[in-house]
Write an enzyme that holds these catalytic residues in place. Sequence first.
Site, mmCIF file in Angstrom:
data_model
loop_
_atom_site.group_PDB
_atom_site.id
_atom_site.type_symbol
_atom_site.label_atom_id
_atom_site.label_comp_id
_atom_site.label_asym_id
_atom_site.label_seq_id
_atom_site.Cartn_x
_atom_site.Cartn_y
_atom_site.Cartn_z
ATOM 1 C CG ASN A 90 -32.065 20.363 17.157
ATOM 2 O OD1 ASN A 90 -32.711 20.813 18.181
ATOM 3 N ND2 ASN A 90 -32.468 19.129 16.735
ATOM 4 N N PRO A 92 -31.285 21.705 12.029
ATOM 5 C CG PRO A 92 -32.215 19.463 12.134
ATOM 6 C CD PRO A 92 -32.099 20.964 12.896
ATOM 7 C CB THR A 93 -29.687 19.996 6.069
ATOM 8 O OG1 THR A 93 -28.293 20.852 6.756
ATOM 9 C CG2 THR A 93 -29.815 20.234 4.751
ATOM 10 C CB THR A 131 -26.583 29.048 12.770
ATOM 11 O OG1 THR A 131 -25.614 29.053 13.760
ATOM 12 C CG2 THR A 131 -26.037 29.411 11.320
ATOM 13 C CE LYS A 218 -22.442 30.486 13.554
ATOM 14 N NZ LYS A 218 -21.402 30.289 14.233
ATOM 15 C CB ALA A 221 -18.639 33.863 10.066
ATOM 16 C CB CYS A 274 -22.136 24.436 12.189
ATOM 17 S SG CYS A 274 -23.067 24.158 13.792
ATOM 18 N NE ARG A 430 -7.990 15.337 11.306
ATOM 19 C CZ ARG A 430 -9.039 16.634 11.255
ATOM 20 N NH1 ARG A 430 -8.539 17.796 11.367
ATOM 21 N NH2 ARG A 430 -10.292 16.113 11.595
HETATM 22 P P1 NAD Z 1 -27.790 20.427 19.714
HETATM 23 O O1 NAD Z 1 -28.791 19.242 19.014
HETATM 24 O O2 NAD Z 1 -26.738 19.784 20.581
HETATM 25 O O3 NAD Z 1 -29.038 20.709 20.858
HETATM 26 C C1 NAD Z 1 -30.301 21.562 20.673
HETATM 27 C C2 NAD Z 1 -31.020 20.986 21.625
HETATM 28 O O4 NAD Z 1 -32.395 21.733 21.485
HETATM 29 C C3 NAD Z 1 -31.363 19.695 21.712
HETATM 30 O O5 NAD Z 1 -31.050 19.097 23.070
HETATM 31 C C4 NAD Z 1 -32.824 19.285 21.556
HETATM 32 O O6 NAD Z 1 -33.551 18.356 22.467
HETATM 33 C C5 NAD Z 1 -33.525 20.844 21.929
HETATM 34 N N1 NAD Z 1 -34.748 21.089 21.556
HETATM 35 C C6 NAD Z 1 -35.244 20.871 20.155
HETATM 36 N N2 NAD Z 1 -36.549 21.470 19.968
HETATM 37 C C7 NAD Z 1 -37.066 21.978 21.555
HETATM 38 C C8 NAD Z 1 -37.902 22.470 21.905
HETATM 39 N N3 NAD Z 1 -38.932 22.858 21.063
HETATM 40 N N4 NAD Z 1 -37.933 23.084 23.106
HETATM 41 C C9 NAD Z 1 -37.092 22.479 24.058
HETATM 42 N N5 NAD Z 1 -35.659 21.997 23.217
HETATM 43 C C10 NAD Z 1 -35.658 21.793 22.131
HETATM 44 O O7 NAD Z 1 -27.497 21.462 18.702
HETATM 45 P P2 NAD Z 1 -26.529 22.398 19.068
HETATM 46 O O8 NAD Z 1 -25.025 22.036 18.452
HETATM 47 O O9 NAD Z 1 -26.389 22.986 20.330
HETATM 48 O O10 NAD Z 1 -26.581 23.610 17.950
HETATM 49 C C11 NAD Z 1 -27.820 24.402 18.351
HETATM 50 C C12 NAD Z 1 -27.805 25.722 17.432
HETATM 51 O O11 NAD Z 1 -26.490 26.324 17.509
HETATM 52 C C13 NAD Z 1 -27.615 25.375 15.814
HETATM 53 O O12 NAD Z 1 -28.451 26.119 14.976
HETATM 54 C C14 NAD Z 1 -26.307 25.552 15.485
HETATM 55 O O13 NAD Z 1 -26.043 25.708 14.167
HETATM 56 C C15 NAD Z 1 -25.983 26.725 16.375
HETATM 57 N N6 NAD Z 1 -24.387 26.642 16.550
HETATM 58 C C16 NAD Z 1 -23.776 25.588 16.991
HETATM 59 C C17 NAD Z 1 -22.514 25.330 17.219
HETATM 60 C C18 NAD Z 1 -21.854 24.211 17.804
HETATM 61 O O14 NAD Z 1 -20.613 24.487 17.978
HETATM 62 N N7 NAD Z 1 -22.282 23.066 17.973
HETATM 63 C C19 NAD Z 1 -21.784 26.606 17.208
HETATM 64 C C20 NAD Z 1 -22.398 27.766 16.909
HETATM 65 C C21 NAD Z 1 -23.849 27.804 16.321
HETATM 66 C C1 UGA Z 2 -16.866 26.235 13.470
HETATM 67 C C2 UGA Z 2 -16.329 27.575 13.406
HETATM 68 O O1 UGA Z 2 -14.954 27.690 13.906
HETATM 69 C C3 UGA Z 2 -17.021 28.139 14.687
HETATM 70 O O2 UGA Z 2 -16.755 29.625 14.613
HETATM 71 C C4 UGA Z 2 -18.744 28.204 14.348
HETATM 72 O O3 UGA Z 2 -19.178 28.714 15.708
HETATM 73 C C5 UGA Z 2 -18.971 26.883 14.516
HETATM 74 O O4 UGA Z 2 -18.446 26.241 13.552
HETATM 75 C C6 UGA Z 2 -20.485 26.651 14.306
HETATM 76 O O5 UGA Z 2 -21.223 27.322 13.769
HETATM 77 O O6 UGA Z 2 -20.996 25.533 15.015
HETATM 78 P P1 UGA Z 2 -16.398 23.868 14.721
HETATM 79 O O7 UGA Z 2 -17.195 23.052 13.601
HETATM 80 O O8 UGA Z 2 -16.704 23.442 16.143
HETATM 81 O O9 UGA Z 2 -16.386 25.406 14.544
HETATM 82 O O10 UGA Z 2 -14.846 23.661 14.687
HETATM 83 P P2 UGA Z 2 -13.598 24.093 13.879
HETATM 84 O O11 UGA Z 2 -12.298 24.152 14.582
HETATM 85 O O12 UGA Z 2 -14.156 25.324 13.032
HETATM 86 O O13 UGA Z 2 -13.308 23.133 12.639
HETATM 87 C C7 UGA Z 2 -14.306 22.670 11.697
HETATM 88 C C8 UGA Z 2 -13.764 21.417 11.004
HETATM 89 O O14 UGA Z 2 -12.817 21.871 10.033
HETATM 90 C C9 UGA Z 2 -13.068 20.523 11.562
HETATM 91 O O15 UGA Z 2 -13.499 19.197 11.031
HETATM 92 C C10 UGA Z 2 -11.587 20.600 11.347
HETATM 93 O O16 UGA Z 2 -10.940 19.505 11.402
HETATM 94 C C11 UGA Z 2 -11.538 20.993 10.322
HETATM 95 N N1 UGA Z 2 -10.402 22.223 9.696
HETATM 96 C C12 UGA Z 2 -10.394 23.147 10.529
HETATM 97 C C13 UGA Z 2 -9.559 21.549 8.787
HETATM 98 O O17 UGA Z 2 -9.514 20.692 8.313
HETATM 99 N N2 UGA Z 2 -8.248 22.551 8.890
HETATM 100 C C14 UGA Z 2 -8.130 23.684 9.039
HETATM 101 O O18 UGA Z 2 -7.167 24.507 9.158
HETATM 102 C C15 UGA Z 2 -9.313 24.124 10.245
#
Ligand code: NAD
Ligand code: UGA
Length: 450
Positions: A90, A92-93, A131, A218, A221, A274, A430
């Site tokens: 992860n 985070p901010t 990210t 990323k 986007a 994200c 919605r």
């Molecule tokens: P998450 O919090 O669900 O998972 C992260 C995991 O990493 C946790 O289980 C944590 O315990 C583990 N971790 C942290 N430090 C560690 C360490 N030193 N060694 C081993 N494990 C460790 O987070 P996520 O939603 O999977 O997001 C991860 C990254 O992917 C973020 O940068 C996010 O922006 C990016 N991302 C997420 C999504 C999404 O849909 N959630 C989509 C695209 C990109």
């Molecule tokens: C988003 C991006 O779509 C992914 O491409 C990216 O990988 C991901 O973030 C990430 O980096 O974590 P996600 O947040 O899982 O994915 O879900 P989305 O479907 O993008 O929706 C995001 C938010 O926007 C939701 O709260 C959704 O309800 C809202 N949304 C989406 C709207 O209010 N209106 C829309 O038309 C579309």
Amino acid sequence: MNRNIVCIGAGYIGGPTMAVIAKMNPDRKVVVVDINASRIEAWNSPDFALPIYEPGLVDVVKEVRGRNLFFSTDIAAAVRECDIVFVGVNTPTKTFGRGAGMASDLQYWEATAREIKGYAEGDKIVIEKSTLPVRTAAAMEAILNDHAAHRFTVLSNPEFLAEGTAIRDLLEPDRVLIGGPQDEAGLAAIEEAVAIYATWVPRERILTTNVWSAELTKLAANAFLAQRVSSINAIAGLCEATGADVDEVARVIGADKRIGPKFLKAGPGFGGSCFKKDVLNLVYLCESFGLHTAAEYWHGVVKMNEHQQERIVSRLVREMFNTVANKRIALFGFAFKSDTGDTRETPAGAVARLLAEEHARLAITDPKALPNARRDLADLQDVVFEPDEYKAAEGADAIVLMTDWRHYPALDWRRLYDVMRKPALVFDTRNCLDAAALRAIGFRVLNIGK
Ligand code: NAD
Ligand code: UGA
């Protein structure tokens, strides 16, 4: 090279992504590791009670777990045994110090770099899946290759999947992005990473760039997607003031092929872990490079989003005779979108807190997110968590639909009306319910942007 893969971080990204990579690469061993032992235990649970809900995920895990996909807390062994290390921890901010509230907190990221270096017994390709701010790979390289006995090549392979559709997005991605150094070792490493995806993704959809472009793409986007949501929500307010209908406006705007119809749905604002984090990260990067006007432009996307939730509560209070104190308000849906139990940055959380400030009594219902909702709102008084929608509505003055769960329009709205206090209000944030049918039952109905 033994071609085996380890992924550090077994979260929303690490788990599903590696499950699909393992499914499509049966000849490779894929190990997902995490410091969170209970998370790993859940991934390994005999009855497949996985730590995250994602449609189709269980089937993939059932197919590959124990075949060539493994979940473990033994980070050292996994790093030693694999040549390709994905990092999906992860980011985070940051909540403290310089850049608090904006910049990425890279402590988990740096800890992983040091773990990899400490455990490695040979050369490795390290692939950023998380990210990250642009140029993080430079810091990663510096840590890894400083006085190192082995050579580490750092690539950026950001993930574009959305929650709720993760498995489909992984199986049929619009594109896979792999950025790497443009020298001999870098280009060879890029080809190794391309080979992982090429087993199922058409080659022309695997795009390669330099590392910095991949990292920045990323963030850009996500910022573009978030900006579309804020743009349509900004128009929604104007629709409410003028008698225009935001769904009609969006339909016609989206019919222009140059714009396209997706991400134009007005609603309670974007949530999820994200969008906000990544846009703020972009704002911080712009500020750091002296690009203040660009920073302000992107900051507007987040401000507009927060304003949307405040607007929802103001309108609701106004429509409920300027007070919601002691009134029961049922929030239908707490997840940030449908088909997920994830509540990170969910608009429903912001709305719940604003309503609690107004002393409303809250009843929260959601088919997947109630455990997270309970945790998120633990500090609030006067909140009940109710899996049954009809019980949540009992005695309520208003239902505020926050998440577009597919079964909500099919509920028995007459029965819901019967159990509520009158006048009964529905605020459909919605725009997914049949407003005319609800009015015919007797409800007062509010929508976004109409
Ligand atoms: P998450 O919090 O669900 O998972 C992260 C995991 O990493 C946790 O289980 C944590 O315990 C583990 N971790 C942290 N430090 C560690 C360490 N030193 N060694 C081993 N494990 C460790 O987070 P996520 O939603 O999977 O997001 C991860 C990254 O992917 C973020 O940068 C996010 O922006 C990016 N991302 C997420 C999504 C999404 O849909 N959630 C989509 C695209 C990109
Ligand atoms: C988003 C991006 O779509 C992914 O491409 C990216 O990988 C991901 O973030 C990430 O980096 O974590 P996600 O947040 O899982 O994915 O879900 P989305 O479907 O993008 O929706 C995001 C938010 O926007 C939701 O709260 C959704 O309800 C809202 N949304 C989406 C709207 O209010 N209106 C829309 O038309 C579309």
